[in-house]
Scaffold this active site. Structure first.
Site, short mmCIF file in Angstrom:
data_model
loop_
_atom_site.label_atom_id
_atom_site.label_comp_id
_atom_site.label_asym_id
_atom_site.label_seq_id
_atom_site.Cartn_x
_atom_site.Cartn_y
_atom_site.Cartn_z
N ASP A 115 -41.78 80.48 28.84
CA ASP A 115 -41.70 80.93 30.22
C ASP A 115 -40.49 81.84 30.25
O ASP A 115 -39.35 81.37 30.11
CB ASP A 115 -41.48 79.75 31.18
N HIS A 116 -40.71 83.11 30.40
CA HIS A 116 -39.59 84.04 30.14
C HIS A 116 -38.45 83.87 31.14
O HIS A 116 -37.34 84.30 30.88
CB HIS A 116 -40.07 85.48 30.04
N GLU A 167 -41.39 90.08 44.86
CA GLU A 167 -41.56 91.34 44.12
C GLU A 167 -42.05 92.41 45.07
O GLU A 167 -42.86 92.11 45.97
CB GLU A 167 -42.58 91.15 42.99
N HIS A 224 -42.57 79.95 36.71
CA HIS A 224 -41.21 80.47 36.91
C HIS A 224 -40.46 79.72 38.01
O HIS A 224 -39.32 79.30 37.84
CB HIS A 224 -41.25 81.96 37.24
C1 BG6 Z 1 -44.92 87.51 34.97
C2 BG6 Z 1 -46.03 87.65 35.97
O1 BG6 Z 1 -44.96 86.24 34.36
O2 BG6 Z 1 -43.67 87.67 35.61
C3 BG6 Z 1 -45.94 89.00 36.69
O3 BG6 Z 1 -47.28 87.54 35.33
C4 BG6 Z 1 -44.54 89.18 37.26
O4 BG6 Z 1 -46.91 89.07 37.72
C5 BG6 Z 1 -43.49 88.94 36.21
O5 BG6 Z 1 -44.46 90.52 37.76
C6 BG6 Z 1 -42.10 88.96 36.83
O6 BG6 Z 1 -41.15 88.90 35.80
P1 BG6 Z 1 -39.68 89.48 36.00
O7 BG6 Z 1 -38.97 89.12 34.76
O8 BG6 Z 1 -39.86 90.95 36.22
O9 BG6 Z 1 -39.15 88.80 37.24
#
Ligand code: BG6
Length: 481
Positions: A169-170, A208, A232
């Protein structure tokens, strides 16, 4: 898209920071008919556009470029994996990689089991006790609900041990998310306040401003609950709300996250419509630019009920949080990109300044901004200098950029490096995934019923009115970050 924009630029950045060993190689495996050369060019182009420090350093590339090669193959074709094994053996011989491997499955989940089965049959996934290591990073989405997540966990565990499985989960790779633990548990002054005695409520936001950006077809299958909340936002929630772990070590931390997820109160079905708001954006304008409605985005069904926003109230039924409302929201096409949590403390009991306080401002709020403009702020009241007693809220700010300088590493850099080092602290365990789905399933089931409301909101607004109403009924309001 992920490989080109995130994964390979992250590996390039690791090379640039000299965090990769000399004996290292990257092998692409996919259907497309690249050669080593054309694949390398793609990696170069990706790193040029998306790496943290651009453009690509020509000198570094001379050494890094030759470590990249490509093997064409289908996910389901056993023969192709024979060629993959031979390719990897050749790379081992040439680059001295000694059979240690990280496989990164940046593929649809429907392919995970097939890929793992084939890797295992070729002897590429090692048993316990082997002096070489083989680890597998698995991308999200990990399932679409509890049932499919369980099936996936079962399938994965047929071929892999849990300690070889790195569910990514990044958000956990973001510096600010990791700092939640340091902030809470390395300091003595916050933790005593971090509970129901002192906290009125908590707000968590992942907003977003972008819309679908060509991902309409993917999003139709997902929706914001699956795309952002289940993973997330719940990860941020777990770290901000869990109990202190007994050690800063993978399983100790994950045990606490699991306990927290176990304490999430299931959403009340009777009061559902008042507690859980789902929304979908219609035409509007974001940052001065016109934006189409969700239903007009390419790849979206014109009758779609997929939610692009959700805001809801939840409770955590444990000793620390009993009775404290948590308000969570996430959405696309909101006014700005921001991820944060805000702890709203109880008001001071002292009525001394009752007549001097501006309406609705006298609350101490601690905000942890995960991104952008990463930092932490605390709001408190202060006397305005002068002969009369006037009170004004002020902010005490900490900004990563100012304190440490430069942009923090990309989340994927940290996570790929951790996997190579065998540290799974920032990866998700099977039971965590299942518990998060368990809570979300109630929402998904309810939304599958045609009579459940789907509210609209204008692109560029902060979500449906019903979501504001949710907090207004409790005498509160959403922050405008
Ligand atoms: C991803 C989602 O996991 O995370 C995307 O699939 C989203 O829809 C993105 O835009 C957001 O990541 P970050 O790091 O830009 O907040």
């Amino acid at each position: 898209d992920l490989t080109r924009r995130k994964l390979l630029p992250a590996i390039y950045s690791l090379a640039r920071d000299r965090l990769l060993p000399e004996q290292f190689a990257v092998v692409g495996y996919a259907r497309r008919p690249y050669t080593d050369e054309t694949f390398r060019e793609r990696v170069h182009e990706g790193a040029d556009n998306y790496a943290r420090r651009k453009p690509v350093d020509a000198q570094l590339w001379e050494r890094f470029g030759p470590s990249i090669s490509y093997c064409q193959g289908n996910f389901g074709d056993a023969e192709d994996y024979v060629r993959l094994r031979e390719h990897l053996e050749k790379v081992d011989a040439e680059r001295g990689t000694r059979g240690n491997r990280v496989f990164y499955l940046a593929t649809p989940p429907s392919s995970f089991a097939t890929i793992l089965k084939n890797l295992r049959e070729q002897g590429l996934l090692y048993d316990e006790g082997d002096e070489r290591h083989s680890r597998v990073i698995v991308e999200k989405p990990f399932g679409r609900n509890l049932e499919t997540a369980r099936e996936l966990n079962t399938a994965v565990s047929t071929y892999l041990r849990e300690d070889q499985t790195y569910r990514i989960d990044h958000y956990l790779g973001k510096e600010t998310v990791q700092n939640i633990l340091v902030f809470r548990f390395a300091n003595g002054i916050f933790e005593p306040l971090w509970n129901r005695q002192h906290i009125d409520h908590v707000q968590l936001t992942v907003a977003e401003n972008i819309g679908m950006e060509g991902r309409g077809k993917f999003f139709e299958e997902a929706g914001i609950l699956r795309d952002i909340i289940q993973n997330h936002l719940f990860q941020i929630l777990s770290l901000m709300a869990m109990e202190p772990p007994v050690a800063m070590e993978a399983n100790a931390i994950r045990d606490e996250k699991v306990k927290l997820l176990q304490a999430l109160r299931p959403v009340d079905q009777e009061g559902f419509e008042n507690q859980v708001i789902r929304g979908q954006y219609v035409e509007g304008s974001v940052g001065g630019t016109e934006a189409a409605g969700y239903l007009d985005e390419p790849g979206v069904d014109p009758d779609s009920k997929t939610e692009t926003y959700t805001g809801f109230k939840m409770f955590i039924d444990n000793w620390r949080w009993a009775g404290v409302p948590f308000y969570l929201r996430a959405g696309k096409r909101l006014p700005k990109k921001v991820a944060e949590f805000a702890i709203h403390f109880k008001r001071a009991p002292n009525p001394l300044f009752r007549n001097h306080l501006p309406q609705g401002t006298n609350q101490n709020i601690l905000v942890v901004r995960v991104q952008p403009d990463e930092g932490i702020s605390i709001t408190f009241d202060s006397k305005v200098p002068g002969p009369s007693m006037q009170i004004h809220p002020l902010n005490m700010e900490f900004r990563y950029g100012e304190a440490f300088g430069g942009a923090p590493p990309e989340a994927y850099e940290r996570l790929i490096l951790d996997c190579m080092l065998g540290d799974s602290t920032l990866f998700i365990r099977n039971d965590e995934i299942e518990l998060a789905w368990k809570w979300c399933d109630d929402l998904l089931d309810r939304w599958a019923q045609p009579e459940t409301s789907l509210h609209t909101y204008k692109a560029g607004s902060w979500g449906p009115d019903a979501s504001d109403e949710l907090l207004r009924r409790d005498g509160r309001r959403w922050r405008r970050p």
